[in-house]
Write a protein that holds these residues in place. Structure first.
Motif, PDB file in Angstrom:
ATOM      1  N   GLU A 107      33.643 -37.004 -33.276  1.00 46.22           N
ATOM      2  CA  GLU A 107      35.092 -36.771 -33.646  1.00 46.22           C
ATOM      3  C   GLU A 107      35.822 -35.628 -33.468  1.00 46.22           C
ATOM      4  O   GLU A 107      36.957 -35.516 -33.786  1.00 46.22           O
ATOM      5  N   LEU A 108      35.009 -34.628 -32.786  1.00 53.17           N
ATOM      6  CA  LEU A 108      35.466 -33.578 -32.597  1.00 53.17           C
ATOM      7  C   LEU A 108      35.545 -33.314 -30.827  1.00 53.17           C
ATOM      8  O   LEU A 108      35.503 -32.333 -30.120  1.00 53.17           O
ATOM      9  N   PHE A 518      34.905 -20.711 -41.285  1.00 52.13           N
ATOM     10  CA  PHE A 518      34.160 -21.495 -40.198  1.00 52.13           C
ATOM     11  C   PHE A 518      35.390 -22.183 -39.496  1.00 52.13           C
ATOM     12  O   PHE A 518      36.367 -22.409 -39.984  1.00 52.13           O
ATOM     13  N   GLY A 519      35.166 -22.182 -37.972  1.00 48.10           N
ATOM     14  CA  GLY A 519      36.081 -23.196 -37.408  1.00 48.10           C
ATOM     15  C   GLY A 519      37.311 -22.525 -36.583  1.00 48.10           C
ATOM     16  O   GLY A 519      38.369 -23.102 -36.153  1.00 48.10           O
ATOM     17  N   GLN A 520      37.173 -21.013 -36.678  1.00 49.79           N
ATOM     18  CA  GLN A 520      38.144 -20.365 -35.970  1.00 49.79           C
ATOM     19  C   GLN A 520      37.928 -20.510 -34.308  1.00 49.79           C
ATOM     20  O   GLN A 520      36.978 -20.319 -33.739  1.00 49.79           O
ATOM     21  N   PRO A 521      39.235 -20.606 -33.616  1.00 50.10           N
ATOM     22  CA  PRO A 521      39.207 -20.513 -32.127  1.00 50.10           C
ATOM     23  C   PRO A 521      38.784 -19.239 -31.595  1.00 50.10           C
ATOM     24  O   PRO A 521      38.743 -18.064 -32.202  1.00 50.10           O
ATOM     25  N   ILE A 522      38.057 -19.097 -30.453  1.00 50.80           N
ATOM     26  CA  ILE A 522      37.478 -17.750 -29.715  1.00 50.80           C
ATOM     27  C   ILE A 522      38.480 -17.796 -28.398  1.00 50.80           C
ATOM     28  O   ILE A 522      38.513 -18.674 -27.465  1.00 50.80           O
ATOM     29  N   MET A 585      39.326 -31.723 -34.729  1.00 48.90           N
ATOM     30  CA  MET A 585      39.378 -33.018 -35.320  1.00 48.90           C
ATOM     31  C   MET A 585      40.503 -33.754 -35.221  1.00 48.90           C
ATOM     32  O   MET A 585      40.675 -35.145 -34.942  1.00 48.90           O
ATOM     33  N   VAL A 586      41.732 -32.854 -35.212  1.00 49.71           N
ATOM     34  CA  VAL A 586      42.923 -33.536 -35.534  1.00 49.71           C
ATOM     35  C   VAL A 586      43.620 -33.444 -34.191  1.00 49.71           C
ATOM     36  O   VAL A 586      44.702 -34.160 -34.142  1.00 49.71           O
ATOM     37  N   ALA A 587      43.235 -32.956 -32.998  1.00 48.84           N
ATOM     38  CA  ALA A 587      43.756 -33.038 -31.812  1.00 48.84           C
ATOM     39  C   ALA A 587      43.937 -34.454 -31.280  1.00 48.84           C
ATOM     40  O   ALA A 587      43.060 -35.371 -31.701  1.00 48.84           O
ATOM     41  N   PHE A 610      39.095 -44.804 -39.000  1.00 47.17           N
ATOM     42  CA  PHE A 610      40.125 -43.612 -38.624  1.00 47.17           C
ATOM     43  C   PHE A 610      40.622 -42.992 -37.752  1.00 47.17           C
ATOM     44  O   PHE A 610      41.780 -43.187 -37.360  1.00 47.17           O
ATOM     45  N   PHE A 611      39.689 -43.029 -36.895  1.00 48.54           N
ATOM     46  CA  PHE A 611      40.116 -42.146 -35.475  1.00 48.54           C
ATOM     47  C   PHE A 611      40.792 -43.087 -34.349  1.00 48.54           C
ATOM     48  O   PHE A 611      41.121 -42.706 -33.416  1.00 48.54           O
ATOM     49  N   ALA A 612      40.540 -44.546 -34.799  1.00 54.02           N
ATOM     50  CA  ALA A 612      41.321 -45.579 -33.978  1.00 54.02           C
ATOM     51  C   ALA A 612      42.571 -46.256 -34.477  1.00 54.02           C
ATOM     52  O   ALA A 612      43.351 -47.073 -34.131  1.00 54.02           O
TER      53      ALA A 612
END
Length: 783
Positions: A107-108, A518-522, A585-587, A610-612
């Motif tokens: 999903e990611l 958690f989940g911050q971009p680098i 996930m939401v991209a 969900f993702f389809a």
């Protein structure tokens, strides 16, 4: 006269004359396994930590796993990737997860070779290897290796289990599912569970039933044919679902809290030889409060969360016991090579206080403690999607620090049991050699006397990345063949080299110390700063639980190991380093079909993951159903997406058109028509019009108008102050029913529509009906 057989491709050894009386037949030889070849059974647990099995020191009762360990070996130095799909890809291919395009869960997925979630066919599965050597191959349970946008009735099916060498499949394709109302796939098609929870259904029991059925189907025809069974429980991933009597067995067992649990488990691990005698327990995690600091009500709630988890694990162990006894009854157990592994350390996705609905974690909408307390008696039951607080996660990974998603040993070290009574003489011993899950496939091939195939179905195969540890099954003092191993998970990095381990945590050693979640971009600048100052170094050959950071004392070694990490990263498609979580996930991701604004569904067809499914959250959209109402009326669901954990449903009840939006299981907002539907054909329509912006940081989706139309006339108008912001999980979209737990208490699932549905169309173009006069009348009618 004996049959004459010949290998495919060889010259025909018979005789072909003018007629059969002057000819001699011969047959292409069927693929058969070598005589006496062992069965292979992989049992993959989910989110089960190093300190959660009884044979690894836990007070949780796991007699079946303990018996396998007593009849075989336990390893205390086996490593995973620290996350689900990546680990599962390593277990089944023998290659590193980025080379499998599985940098994270499917999903990611993102648009880079190591990240896109599409496992290359040149990285063959063990199932594809063994089926060519005469094995029956069965996949049962959680798969999570198909790109999420391909988990539909449109396929393509070449990356479903049956497309990757498994001859039979029964389970669920995604990352998690309800144990009471699972999203089931049988071979290549969806099915509904055979019973309801009220009738005694539970997924773990169903999976073992099906595994035994698959084995029986083969053995009754060909008793000598070996099988490879890849059995992947949903347990112990959230939701922690289990019959109440199993949870109640542990009433009061965890009342002393997670600090006491760690101390007791660690002491027991030393007694068992799982932890070295001179090992030190890792520090108290800064993100976890002292148990004693919590209120009595909080401690009661947290204890119950853990009682349910423990019951869930013991219940799973019982199902494993059923399978083991079945193999014993068949006379197959002694010659079955069994490997038990978890895909990563215990999971912290329940957040600091736990949750009765894990969907709240994924939507940044953690429920208040007082709301959880109201539901304490329902935890573990069909209406909840519960997960324990991360204090129990930390305790479950005893003696290590941290947890799933992070590459400290708490996330990446797991229990590993090997049993093969006929092939291993050692009993009940502990092995300490370094190993990684990419070593499982090479070890199996080594033990079976097979070479990795050069091609599979015409595709040239890549080299295996793992190495065999088969020699350690008999030789406790044998050296490990695995000298170097990189780790990367959501920006959290590590590298192992011959007893040393360098770790670069992201966003930091803990969220508290990092000052960010958690989940911050680098960014490139951040990565450079991390490489300069963020790496820690542990001599794990002497410091079992990574307690002593010796980076300052061994700067040259650390620099060399950082360089090695980049070499490995270049070799295995690790770049670019990406620390983002929900953003991935939401991209937007490619779908099987080209993007469109209109999606049409019909009843009786497969549900859509969900993702389809069309993305309706936080945007204007409409749902239009063309229906016929019979003379005596009709009721039921027209279109639904989600479950009681969150979702929406458009349905008819008591003759009226209705819509509800279930916000992360916490609140339900709805609207109903102001008139009863007359018999005949109708166009029934729902529209959502946002009235504000979503507040994603605080877990709030866009507020908006909920409007109902019957044949173009506005007949219902209300507002939702908040909607689901990120995802619906579970989030299957179904036309004509609401399978699984009901989205609303207004009906009992599946609540199939009793009239005729021709089509239901979801439109996300933003085009909405404008009828200000009808809207005004509707408002006035509600004053």
């Amino acid at each position: 006269m004996a049959l004459t057989e010949y290998e495919p491709g060889a010259a025909f050894p018979g005789v072909i004359g003018r007629t059969t009386d002057e000819s001699r037949p011969a047959w292409p030889a069927p693929v058969r396994a070598r005589e006496g070849a062992p069965n292979v059974l992989f049992i993959v647990l989910d989110d089960t930590g190093f300190g959660q099995l009884g044979c690894y020191g836990s007070p949780i009762e796991t007699p079946s796993f303990d018996a396998l360990a007593a009849n075989g070996l336990r390893y205390n130095n086996m490593h995973t990737t620290a996350l689900c799909s990546p680990s599962r890809s390593c277990i089944i291919t023998g290659r590193n997860h980025h080379s499998n395009a599985m940098a994270a869960i499917t999903e990611l997925a993102s648009g880079y070779p190591g990240y896109n979630g599409v496992i290359p066919f040149e990285n063959g599965f063990l199932s594809e290897m063994l089926v060519e050597h005469g094995y029956s191959t069965f996949m049962v349970g959680k798969y999570h290796l198909t790109p999420s946008n391909q988990e539909t009735g449109a396929g393509p099916f070449d990356r479903w289990p049956l497309g990757r060498g498994f001859q039979r499949y029964y389970g669920f394709l995604g990352g998690d599912t309800s144990q009471w109302y699972p999203d089931l796939v049988y071979d290549n098609h969806q099915v509904e569970p055979p019973r309801t929870p009220e009738e005694g259904y539970h997924l773990s029991e169903d999976l073992v039933d099906k595994a035994m059925e698959f084995i029986s189907d083969v053995k009754q025809v060909d008793p000598a044919k070996p099988f490879y069974l890849h059995l992947c429980f949903g347990a112990t991933h959230a939701p922690h679902h289990v019959p109440k009597e199993w949870a109640d067995r542990y009433a009061g067992v965890f009342d002393e809290g997670w600090d006491a649990y760690r101390e007791k488990v660690f002491a027991r691990q030393k007694e068992l030889g799982i932890a070295p005698a001179d090992a030190e327990l890792s520090r108290h995690d800064p993100d976890v409060p002292d148990w004693a600091s919590q209120s009595p009500a909080a401690r009661r709630l947290y204890s119950r969360f853990m009682e349910v988890f423990a019951g869930f694990l013991s219940h799973t162990d019982h199902q494993v016991g059923r399978l083991i006894e079945f193999l014993r009854m068949l006379g197959e157990l002694d010659n079955t090579l069994i490997m038990v592994i978890s895909d990563n350390g215990a999971s912290a996705e329940g957040g600091p206080t736990g949750t009765t609905n894990e969907a709240q974690f994924f939507n940044n909408a953690q429920e208040p403690l007082e709301e959880s307390l109201k539901l304490i008696d329902e935890i573990g039951g069909p209406r909840r999607f519960n997960h324990y607080p991360w204090g129990w996660t930390w305790a479950g990974n005893t003696p290590f620090r941290r947890w799933k998603r992070e590459t400290y040993r708490g996330g990446a070290s797991d229990p590993f049991i090997v049993s093969w009574p006929q092939g291993i003489t050692a009993r009940g011993e502990v092995r300490t050699q370094y190993a990684h899950i990419i070593d499982m496939v090479p070890t199996v091939l080594d033990l079976l006397g097979l070479e990795p195939p050069k091609t599979i179905r015409g595709v040239t195969q890549s080299p295996l990345h793992g190495v065999s540890f088969a020699h350690t099954l008999q030789d406790a003092a044998g050296e490990s063949n695995h000298h170097t191993q990189y780790f990367e998970m959501l920006g959290h990095r590590a590298i192992y080299y011959d007893g040393w381990r360098a770790v670069c945590p992201w966003p930091g050693p803990s969220f508290t110390e990092a000052g960010m979640p958690f989940g911050q971009p680098i960014s490139a600048r951040t990565l450079s700063e991390l490489d300069a100052n963020g790496w820690e170094l542990y001599h794990v050959a002497e410091d079992f639980a990574e307690n002593h950071n010796v980076a300052a004392d061994h700067r040259d070694r650390l620099i060399a190991m950082i360089g090695t990490w980049y070499v490995e990263a270049g070799k295995y498609n690790v770049m670019p380093v990406d620390g983002s979580g929900l953003a991935r996930m939401v991209a937007e991701k490619p779908l099987v079909a080209l993007p469109r604004d209109s999606y049409t569904y019909r009843p009786g067809t497969q549900s859509i993951p969900f993702f389809a499914a069309p993305r309706v959250l936080n945007r204007p959209h409409s749902i239009t159903a063309d229906v016929e109402i019979p003379a005596d009326g009709a009721e039921g669901v027209l279109l639904s997406q989600g479950t009681s954990a969150g979702g929406y449903s458009l349905f008819v009840k008591d003759g009226k058109l209705r819509y509800v939006h279930n916000y992360v299981g916490r609140a339900v907002y709805g609207v109903e028509s102001d008139q009863v539907l007359a018999p005949g054909k109708h166009t029934l329509r729902f529209e959502f019009e946002p009235t504000g912006q979503p507040d994603m940081e605080h877990g709030k989706g866009a507020p908006g108008k909920l409007q109902l139309y019957v044949d173009g006339t506005l007949t219902g108008n209300a507002e939702a102050p908040v909607t689901n912001p990120f995802v619906l999980n579970p989030g299957a979209l179904t036309c004509g029913a609401n399978f699984g737990s009901a989205i609303t208490d207004d009906y009992a699932s599946p609540f199939k529509f009793t009239g005729t549905i021709h089509t239901v169309t979801v439109d996300v173009s933003g085009e909405l009906i404008e009828d200000s006069e009808a809207e005004l009348r509707a408002h006035m009618a509600r004053q």
